[in-house]
Design a protein around this motif. Structure first.
Motif, PDB file in Angstrom:
ATOM      1  N   TYR A 133     -37.173 -12.231  27.912  1.00 29.13           N
ATOM      2  CA  TYR A 133     -36.025 -11.724  28.670  1.00 29.13           C
ATOM      3  C   TYR A 133     -34.819 -11.516  27.766  1.00 29.13           C
ATOM      4  N   LEU A 134     -34.627 -12.399  26.815  1.00 31.50           N
ATOM      5  CA  LEU A 134     -33.487 -12.269  25.900  1.00 31.50           C
ATOM      6  C   LEU A 134     -33.705 -11.161  24.877  1.00 31.50           C
ATOM      7  N   GLY A 135     -34.948 -10.976  24.464  1.00 29.24           N
ATOM      8  CA  GLY A 135     -35.217  -9.986  23.434  1.00 29.24           C
ATOM      9  C   GLY A 135     -34.644 -10.407  22.092  1.00 29.24           C
ATOM     10  N   ASN A 136     -34.353  -9.423  21.248  1.00 30.44           N
ATOM     11  CA  ASN A 136     -33.835  -9.702  19.902  1.00 30.44           C
ATOM     12  C   ASN A 136     -32.352  -9.388  19.742  1.00 30.44           C
ATOM     13  N   ASP A 137     -31.786  -8.700  20.716  1.00 29.99           N
ATOM     14  CA  ASP A 137     -30.416  -8.202  20.550  1.00 29.99           C
ATOM     15  C   ASP A 137     -29.416  -8.887  21.475  1.00 29.99           C
ATOM     16  N   TYR A 138     -29.714 -10.095  21.886  1.00 32.59           N
ATOM     17  CA  TYR A 138     -28.786 -10.820  22.753  1.00 32.59           C
ATOM     18  C   TYR A 138     -27.570 -11.293  21.961  1.00 32.59           C
ATOM     19  N   PHE A 139     -26.509 -11.587  22.695  1.00 37.49           N
ATOM     20  CA  PHE A 139     -25.276 -12.094  22.091  1.00 37.49           C
ATOM     21  C   PHE A 139     -25.300 -13.620  22.064  1.00 37.49           C
ATOM     22  N   ILE A 140     -24.658 -14.190  21.072  1.00 35.52           N
ATOM     23  CA  ILE A 140     -24.508 -15.649  20.959  1.00 35.52           C
ATOM     24  C   ILE A 140     -23.015 -15.951  20.979  1.00 35.52           C
ATOM     25  N   ALA A 141     -22.553 -16.582  22.068  1.00 44.76           N
ATOM     26  CA  ALA A 141     -21.129 -16.909  22.171  1.00 44.76           C
ATOM     27  C   ALA A 141     -20.811 -18.224  21.465  1.00 44.76           C
ATOM     28  N   ALA A 142     -21.745 -19.162  21.550  1.00 51.17           N
ATOM     29  CA  ALA A 142     -21.639 -20.466  20.890  1.00 51.17           C
ATOM     30  C   ALA A 142     -23.052 -21.025  20.853  1.00 51.17           C
ATOM     31  N   ALA A 143     -23.250 -22.135  20.162  1.00 50.92           N
ATOM     32  CA  ALA A 143     -24.592 -22.702  20.069  1.00 50.92           C
ATOM     33  C   ALA A 143     -25.156 -22.976  21.458  1.00 50.92           C
ATOM     34  N   GLY A 144     -26.265 -22.311  21.778  1.00 51.93           N
ATOM     35  CA  GLY A 144     -26.915 -22.502  23.076  1.00 51.93           C
ATOM     36  C   GLY A 144     -26.421 -21.583  24.169  1.00 51.93           C
ATOM     37  N   TYR A 145     -25.319 -20.868  23.936  1.00 51.35           N
ATOM     38  CA  TYR A 145     -24.771 -19.915  24.904  1.00 51.35           C
ATOM     39  C   TYR A 145     -25.215 -18.508  24.493  1.00 51.35           C
ATOM     40  N   ASN A 146     -26.349 -18.063  25.046  1.00 48.04           N
ATOM     41  CA  ASN A 146     -26.901 -16.753  24.736  1.00 48.04           C
ATOM     42  C   ASN A 146     -26.799 -15.876  25.975  1.00 48.04           C
ATOM     43  N   TYR A 147     -26.499 -14.593  25.791  1.00 47.16           N
ATOM     44  CA  TYR A 147     -26.342 -13.761  26.981  1.00 47.16           C
ATOM     45  C   TYR A 147     -26.694 -12.302  26.700  1.00 47.16           C
ATOM     46  N   ILE A 148     -27.121 -11.629  27.800  1.00 47.91           N
ATOM     47  CA  ILE A 148     -27.546 -10.237  27.721  1.00 47.91           C
ATOM     48  C   ILE A 148     -27.499  -9.655  29.128  1.00 47.91           C
ATOM     49  N   ILE A 149     -27.453  -8.336  29.236  1.00 50.36           N
ATOM     50  CA  ILE A 149     -27.532  -7.669  30.532  1.00 50.36           C
ATOM     51  C   ILE A 149     -28.961  -7.173  30.737  1.00 50.36           C
ATOM     52  N   LEU A 150     -29.607  -7.603  31.822  1.00 54.06           N
ATOM     53  CA  LEU A 150     -30.973  -7.200  32.132  1.00 54.06           C
ATOM     54  C   LEU A 150     -30.994  -5.752  32.630  1.00 54.06           C
ATOM     55  N   PRO A 151     -32.157  -5.099  32.612  1.00 45.60           N
ATOM     56  CA  PRO A 151     -32.235  -3.675  32.970  1.00 45.60           C
ATOM     57  C   PRO A 151     -31.717  -3.325  34.368  1.00 45.60           C
ATOM     58  N   ILE A 154     -28.022  -6.969  35.834  1.00 45.75           N
ATOM     59  CA  ILE A 154     -27.729  -8.372  36.143  1.00 45.75           C
ATOM     60  C   ILE A 154     -27.489  -9.111  34.833  1.00 45.75           C
ATOM     61  N   GLY A 155     -26.382  -9.815  34.762  1.00 46.92           N
ATOM     62  CA  GLY A 155     -26.098 -10.604  33.578  1.00 46.92           C
ATOM     63  C   GLY A 155     -26.981 -11.828  33.528  1.00 46.92           C
ATOM     64  N   TYR A 156     -27.483 -12.147  32.324  1.00 50.07           N
ATOM     65  CA  TYR A 156     -28.328 -13.328  32.140  1.00 50.07           C
ATOM     66  C   TYR A 156     -27.788 -14.130  30.967  1.00 50.07           C
ATOM     67  N   MET A 157     -27.524 -15.405  31.190  1.00 51.23           N
ATOM     68  CA  MET A 157     -27.031 -16.258  30.107  1.00 51.23           C
ATOM     69  C   MET A 157     -27.704 -17.617  30.152  1.00 51.23           C
ATOM     70  N   THR A 158     -27.895 -18.194  28.984  1.00 50.02           N
ATOM     71  CA  THR A 158     -28.444 -19.532  28.872  1.00 50.02           C
ATOM     72  C   THR A 158     -27.337 -20.499  28.455  1.00 50.02           C
ATOM     73  N   ILE A 159     -27.420 -21.716  28.973  1.00 53.42           N
ATOM     74  CA  ILE A 159     -26.564 -22.800  28.485  1.00 53.42           C
ATOM     75  C   ILE A 159     -27.516 -23.943  28.154  1.00 53.42           C
ATOM     76  N   GLU A 160     -27.823 -24.093  26.883  1.00 52.46           N
ATOM     77  CA  GLU A 160     -28.851 -25.035  26.466  1.00 52.46           C
ATOM     78  C   GLU A 160     -28.337 -26.462  26.323  1.00 52.46           C
ATOM     79  N   SER A 161     -27.028 -26.617  26.187  1.00 53.59           N
ATOM     80  CA  SER A 161     -26.435 -27.944  26.039  1.00 53.59           C
ATOM     81  C   SER A 161     -24.940 -27.851  26.280  1.00 53.59           C
ATOM     82  N   PHE A 162     -24.374 -28.956  26.759  1.00 53.84           N
ATOM     83  CA  PHE A 162     -22.915 -29.063  26.853  1.00 53.84           C
ATOM     84  C   PHE A 162     -22.350 -29.920  25.723  1.00 53.84           C
TER      85      PHE A 162
END
Length: 352
Positions: A133-151, A154-162
């Motif tokens: 879902y993330l593919g190879n061209d996603y953005f990284i805002a901070a460690a664990g904060y990855n985000y991309i717009i799905l087809p 819809i915005g999709y973002m991960t938060i892997e840790s606080f």
């Protein structure tokens, strides 16, 4: 280490510790009468927990754990000539009876822990599938904060840790990037927690008004039931930064623990948020630390937290919509939770 007497924590101190970090270093009282012997360390540990641990009633009700019976059971295993390693194993096994992920014994050999809140359940998660879902061209805002717009916009973002700090400007950038999206999916799965104030910083971007998010009690004395009245915890909107008011789908699983558990409670209190997945892993007690006569450290839950309806959250937070990652979807590299959330957001656009 502070040893001067029983700490009567004020609510302000507890809130400060809660906002600062879940790895709180506030120390508990250690009676000076316990000697640095196997039996002395055993008694010191049992008494520290007896005076300060906050979930004895809950653990007895849900697990049948009687702390007095635990004393009798494990005292029999203490021998004056036992090795440090043998003592560590006995003390750690005693603490494991509580099945609390915030209870840790830090010895010279190991960090005692109980991860059954996560390992005893299906993960409902695949890092490999998420990478599709993330593919190879996603953005990284901070460690664990990855985000991309799905087809389907819809915005999709991960938060892997606080545990990692994300700046307000980077949160602005994420929301700006998603501005034209129909909704956002926040994938919190496998987030084991971190800094509570970081979790609150993110949650504050999804409300326009002050919202009652839960309650907390704190210990007022050494008795097992010496607690304050329940004190309200509010989530307030981010003051000057960008805020999101369109649909939000929050994906959770048993790997969401501690401040991720708290984040789920706060987000679930918001009208534009729906939580999908499994019950979170819990960790609904503010941890503090103390020390045994031999120098080993003990961390444990000291202040119970509740949701806005006064439900205990130590055992986890239920989703609004129960969803499991199915074997058939897994075989097709499809994430059932993400697809269910996408459908929900798209349906909200058609039928707001």
């Amino acid at each position: 280490m502070k040893r001067s007497g029983y700490i009567r924590k004020t609510f302000g101190l507890i809130l400060f510790a809660l906002m600062a970090t879940v790895s709180c270093t506030e120390t508990a009282y250690v009676p000076a009468t316990f000697e640095n012997t196997p039996i002395g360390n055993f008694k010191a540990l049992w008494n520290i927990m007896d005076r300060h641990y906050c979930f004895f009633d809950l653990k007895k009700r849900e697990l049948g754990v009687d702390w007095d019976s635990v004393y009798v059971k494990y005292e029999k295993l203490i021998d004056k000539d036992m090795s440090d390693l043998s003592l560590y194993e006995v003390l750690n096994n005693m603490l494991r009876e509580l099945k609390d992920g915030h209870v840790n014994l830090y010895g010279y050999y190991d960090v005692g822990r109980n991860w059954t809140w996560k390992t005893d359940y299906p993960s409902n998660y695949s890092a490999e599938i998420r990478s599709y879902y993330l593919g190879n061209d996603y953005f990284i805002a901070a460690a664990g904060y990855n985000y991309i717009i799905l087809p389907d916009n819809i915005g999709y973002m991960t938060i892997e840790s606080f545990s990692n700090v994300i700046s307000e400007s980077k949160l602005d950038a994420i929301i700006s990037w998603f501005a034209l999206c129909n909704g956002i999916i926040i994938d919190l799965r496998e987030n084991g927690g971190g800094i509570v104030s970081e979790a609150e910083k993110v949650a504050a971007r999804f409300t326009e008004e002050k919202v009652l998010a839960g309650y907390m009690k704190y210990k007022t004395g050494p008795g097992r039931n010496d607690f304050s009245d329940a004190m309200p915890i509010y989530l307030e909107p981010a003051s000057t930064q960008l805020r999101w008011q369109k649909p939000v789908a929050l994906l959770v699983n048993r790997g969401c623990f501690s401040s991720a558990n708290d984040f789920t409670v706060k987000m679930k209190a918001l009208p534009n948020v729906t939580v999908f997945g499994d019950r979170t892993g819990g960790g609904g007690g503010l941890p503090i630390s103390s020390e045994l006569p031999n120098g080993w450290s003990i961390r444990f839950s000291s202040a119970p937290m509740f949701d806005a309806d006064m439900n205990d959250i130590e055992g986890g937070v239920d989703p609004d919509v129960w969803v499991s990652l199915t074997d058939s979807d897994r075989a097709k590299n499809v994430d059932t939770l993400i697809e269910t959330a996408r459908k929900w957001i798209n349906d909200k656009i058609i039928n707001p």
